[in-house]
Design an enzyme around this catalytic site. Sequence first.
Site, PDB file in Angstrom:
ATOM      1  N   LYS A  76     -46.978   7.098  14.928  1.00  0.00           N
ATOM      2  CA  LYS A  76     -47.294   8.520  14.779  1.00  0.00           C
ATOM      3  C   LYS A  76     -46.890   8.994  13.384  1.00  0.00           C
ATOM      4  CE  LYS A  76     -46.536  12.905  17.275  1.00  0.00           C
ATOM      5  NZ  LYS A  76     -45.827  13.529  18.433  1.00  0.00           N
ATOM      6  N   SER A 171     -48.240  16.017  21.725  1.00  0.00           N
ATOM      7  CA  SER A 171     -48.807  15.981  20.378  1.00  0.00           C
ATOM      8  C   SER A 171     -49.095  14.562  19.869  1.00  0.00           C
ATOM      9  CB  SER A 171     -47.838  16.654  19.393  1.00  0.00           C
ATOM     10  OG  SER A 171     -46.590  15.970  19.382  1.00  0.00           O
ATOM     11  N   SER A 195     -44.476  15.226  24.652  1.00  0.00           N
ATOM     12  CA  SER A 195     -45.512  14.847  23.689  1.00  0.00           C
ATOM     13  C   SER A 195     -45.929  13.387  23.724  1.00  0.00           C
ATOM     14  CB  SER A 195     -45.066  15.199  22.267  1.00  0.00           C
ATOM     15  OG  SER A 195     -45.160  16.578  22.045  1.00  0.00           O
TER      16      SER A 195
END
Length: 526
Positions: A76, A171, A195
């Site tokens: 990420k 996210s 997330s």
Amino acid sequence: MLGRTLREVSVELKQGQITPTELCQRCLSLIKKTKFLNAYITVSEEVALKQAEESEKRYKKGHSLGDLDGIPIAVKDNFSTSGIETTCASNMLKGYVPPYNATVVQKLLDQGALLMGKTNLDEFAMGSGSTDGIFGPVKNPWSYSKQYREKRKQNSHSENEDSNWLITGGSSGGSAAAVSAFTCFAALGSDTGGSTRNPAAHCGVVGLKPSYGLVSRHGLIPLVNSMDVPGILTRCVDDAATVLGVLAGHDPKDSTTIQDPVKPFTLPSLTDVSKLCIGIPKEYLTPELSSEVQSLWSKAANLFESEGAKVTEVSLPHTSYSIVCYHVLCTSEVASNMARFDGLEYGHRCDSDVSTEAMYAATRREGFNDVVRGRILSGNFFLLKENYENYFVKAQKVRRLIANDFVNVFNSGVDVLLTPTTLSEAVPYTEFIKEDNRTRSAQDDIFTQAVNMAGLPAVSVPVALSSQGLPIGLQFIGRAFCDQQLLIVAKWFEKQVQFPVIQLQELMDDCSSVFENEKLASVSLK
């Protein structure tokens, strides 16, 4: 080959059935073919191929570093990566290249993993859809699956109607999409209020949030220091355990990590669940919960009961306060953490030369989107001298009560809690953006954020497909630092439900060899 699990392909690498370079090239090819998903912000092709070359040399000498040697992974884009741009999907950090690796990234590289690239997210990980970053929204691979498209045909929808593509959740949506679309075998996400688990549920993969303090946060660009945890996304529970075994342990650069060393572990196959006690929190049965998720939750509980486990309803009495408490604490820490982005040391800097104050203001106005600025404003409000006691301090006290609720339940004899992960399956992007980020996050974090406030481990496991042909996941919550026990239970459950493999042949008919060995398994809970 790309449809196999991490552990399966690791065995094939060791046996010489495929080389790290061949595996890397296949993943890179698929990343290019699925570029429209927008899962990756940066594809580190040259870096990955160089790492594959080094891995190949080790295999030829019989000096494999372990199960991750030669395995393609993704990270990420809120984890620092040395020499590779790290943006947090924000104009504030666009072009920023860190001089060091996050501890978790370095641990993966030390084991020979191949870094395929940095994945997309909501700006600074503030969101639940992976729709608010500057690089655009991430598309859920299941939008293009055979399962979903056939259901749409049956419901008289146009098969090629691309306007109804689905969100990934967030996210860490880029990481979830990357794993779901077979472009890597594992990916790092971050989990502050759900997330990692939320997009895992929507993309049909496993999403693990480890216990707070088990895995180092050093190099993870902070959102909420007291809740942030690096998350792990894989296609099966065993793979998540493999990655956790590499990442877990003390880090002198993160004082919140545990002091005791953690050894890599292999999950045993649980054959008898009769000694387990599974708790079902009654407060999680909310009016907003979809009937399909509720039905699968009930069937999952019945599955444990039919195999001899004790299933009992439990109470987490302060659940109704948790989302508000989370909002106060989250925005307060966000306001503090975002103060470092002032245009002086790194990241975006406005050209204003009127005054230092004007430069600060213009830099933050240009660098942050409305969502980030809104959370900063909320947090600063709660931290005002006249509001501090009434909001921030009270929220801290409520957080302790929420954590104690979990302690009391586990002390009563419950081994693992079973809950929904999300209210429903993934929704179309056009429907998702009808509500603002804050409203959506409050809805989507309802089952997940309390775990972060309590510091507990939790894992989302895909269970079955909805009537629309979309993944639904359920969440298991364990005692603090009992991550291995939690994963053993999750592995048993995963084996029982046999979640089906995503079918992407129609989308990539020129790439059918990637999926030719995959079989559609039956789903026992449907």
